[in-house]
Design a protein around this motif. Sequence first.
Motif, PDB file in Angstrom:
ATOM      1  N   ARG A  11       0.824  -1.218   0.000  1.00 36.29           N
ATOM      2  CA  ARG A  11       0.000   0.000   0.000  1.00 36.29           C
ATOM      3  C   ARG A  11       0.858   1.269   0.000  1.00 36.29           C
ATOM      4  N   ALA A  12       2.091   1.186   0.482  1.00 35.83           N
ATOM      5  CA  ALA A  12       2.934   2.366   0.665  1.00 35.83           C
ATOM      6  C   ALA A  12       3.261   3.054  -0.658  1.00 35.83           C
ATOM      7  N   THR A  13       3.215   4.385  -0.631  1.00 37.48           N
ATOM      8  CA  THR A  13       3.691   5.181  -1.762  1.00 37.48           C
ATOM      9  C   THR A  13       5.218   5.245  -1.724  1.00 37.48           C
ATOM     10  N   LEU A  14       5.756   5.300  -0.508  1.00 28.47           N
ATOM     11  CA  LEU A  14       7.197   5.417  -0.294  1.00 28.47           C
ATOM     12  C   LEU A  14       7.522   4.842   1.080  1.00 28.47           C
ATOM     13  N   ALA A  15       8.650   4.164   1.185  1.00 33.03           N
ATOM     14  CA  ALA A  15       9.120   3.682   2.484  1.00 33.03           C
ATOM     15  C   ALA A  15      10.371   4.451   2.884  1.00 33.03           C
ATOM     16  N   ILE A  16      10.527   4.638   4.198  1.00 30.81           N
ATOM     17  CA  ILE A  16      11.784   5.150   4.762  1.00 30.81           C
ATOM     18  C   ILE A  16      12.285   4.035   5.667  1.00 30.81           C
ATOM     19  N   SER A  17      13.494   3.554   5.402  1.00 33.51           N
ATOM     20  CA  SER A  17      13.906   2.318   6.058  1.00 33.51           C
ATOM     21  C   SER A  17      15.407   2.280   6.293  1.00 33.51           C
ATOM     22  N   ARG A  18      15.809   1.477   7.271  1.00 32.70           N
ATOM     23  CA  ARG A  18      17.197   1.022   7.352  1.00 32.70           C
ATOM     24  C   ARG A  18      17.451   0.108   6.152  1.00 32.70           C
ATOM     25  N   SER A  19      18.684  -0.367   6.001  1.00 32.61           N
ATOM     26  CA  SER A  19      18.986  -1.200   4.836  1.00 32.61           C
ATOM     27  C   SER A  19      19.570  -2.545   5.230  1.00 32.61           C
ATOM     28  N   ALA A  69      11.967   3.451  -2.057  1.00 31.36           N
ATOM     29  CA  ALA A  69      12.400   3.704  -0.683  1.00 31.36           C
ATOM     30  C   ALA A  69      13.491   4.756  -0.592  1.00 31.36           C
ATOM     31  N   ILE A  70      13.474   5.443   0.556  1.00 28.08           N
ATOM     32  CA  ILE A  70      14.632   6.214   1.010  1.00 28.08           C
ATOM     33  C   ILE A  70      15.306   5.356   2.071  1.00 28.08           C
ATOM     34  N   LEU A  71      16.570   5.041   1.857  1.00 27.36           N
ATOM     35  CA  LEU A  71      17.311   4.178   2.774  1.00 27.36           C
ATOM     36  C   LEU A  71      18.265   5.009   3.622  1.00 27.36           C
ATOM     37  N   ILE A  72      18.271   4.727   4.912  1.00 24.59           N
ATOM     38  CA  ILE A  72      19.192   5.387   5.845  1.00 24.59           C
ATOM     39  C   ILE A  72      19.981   4.282   6.542  1.00 24.59           C
ATOM     40  N   PRO A  73      21.118   3.859   5.976  1.00 25.63           N
ATOM     41  CA  PRO A  73      21.859   2.727   6.553  1.00 25.63           C
ATOM     42  C   PRO A  73      22.236   2.984   8.006  1.00 25.63           C
ATOM     43  N   TYR A  74      22.145   1.928   8.807  1.00 21.65           N
ATOM     44  CA  TYR A  74      22.572   2.020  10.207  1.00 21.65           C
ATOM     45  C   TYR A  74      24.085   2.209  10.228  1.00 21.65           C
ATOM     46  N   PRO A  75      24.594   3.339  10.738  1.00 22.62           N
ATOM     47  CA  PRO A  75      26.024   3.641  10.579  1.00 22.62           C
ATOM     48  C   PRO A  75      26.947   2.775  11.421  1.00 22.62           C
ATOM     49  N   PHE A  76      26.403   2.082  12.421  1.00 24.85           N
ATOM     50  CA  PHE A  76      27.254   1.276  13.306  1.00 24.85           C
ATOM     51  C   PHE A  76      27.123  -0.219  13.038  1.00 24.85           C
ATOM     52  N   ALA A  77      26.514  -0.585  11.908  1.00 26.69           N
ATOM     53  CA  ALA A  77      26.404  -2.000  11.553  1.00 26.69           C
ATOM     54  C   ALA A  77      27.792  -2.572  11.303  1.00 26.69           C
TER      55      ALA A  77
END
Length: 357
Positions: free
Chosen positions: A252-260, A275-283
């Motif tokens: 249903r989502a038009t856009l997701a904002i997510s970790r990767s 999607a807009i991805l915001i990687p977890y910087p401390f992975a």
Amino acid sequence: MANAPTRLLIAASGTGGHLFPAIALAEKLPDYQIEWLGVPNRLETQLVPKQYPLNTIAVEGFQQGFGLSSVRTLGKLALSILEVRRILKQGNFQGVFTTGGYIAGPAVIAARSLGLPVVFHESNAIPGKVTRFFGPWCSAVALGFEVAAKYLPRAKNVCVGTPVRSQFLDGAIDAPLDLAIPEGVPLIVVFGGSQGAVAVNKLVRESANAWFDAGVYVVHLTGDRDPEGDSLKHPQYIALPFYNNMAALLQRATLAISRSGAGSLTELAVCGTPAILIPYPFAAEDHQSYNADVFTSSGAALTLKQSELTAQALQSNVLNLLQSPQELAKMGEKAKAIAVPDSAEKLAQLVREVIET
């Protein structure tokens, strides 16, 4: 007398990224007798279905540097290897499957010391230390992303994609949402994987009013570790710690904002969700950035670095995309092209080939 069913021990622990692919595999091996290997008080105690008996061992990862804690960890590792050997011998298991993480070490060592085959699944674009170390010991390493093969030159690599939860493939994806979202309005879905993402949550709450003004609804899955998880109130905003029917929600989502994390990306790809991805910087090994690169380079997503991201930048990137429906449609098509919907079947076939030959 009929042949006894093949007995497989699945070693998967900790996060949804490790557990969901393993559960998806288990569902494709209905003729196998499967038991689970996990760690006490981790997510597997909640997620592993009751039909798979759960064995637990005490094992943990090594911290940076070498000291007394490392000696203690080594001692635990030795004991856990002996415990897994006992489980494998007593249960007459014919092979082991693992998705990596701390639990993979004792599982692989114990199995190989008994001459049993091991299939290792690595879902990330850059394999972790455990995979790089133990991969060559295994009978096969199944890869979520083809690009990971270059980091495992001595392993027997087979690219199968990453299995997705059955709800993404069995029709639930088209099920109606039980959420108060009107037909036709733009919907942003925000989620941070099975553990949530407090930093992303904060940025979203600071950005959301501009989206509401544009008529957008937001479903925000905050996880259960955010002390301010329910601090924003608005008729177009739904905050939940988790939501079970992720398949229908992402559809249903038009856009997701997510970790990767690999699991989240797999779900986005199967649903064709831009999607807009915001990687977890401390992975570990910064693997979420490598995962995101696969999607960004193919045009399926936009990646924003958390260290450089402000609420204003997130706000404007989202609004720009929502004002470009053609761009969103193109991103969704590119995401679908990355998906391997029959990944669980491919992985199950690989497990059968390795264990039954």
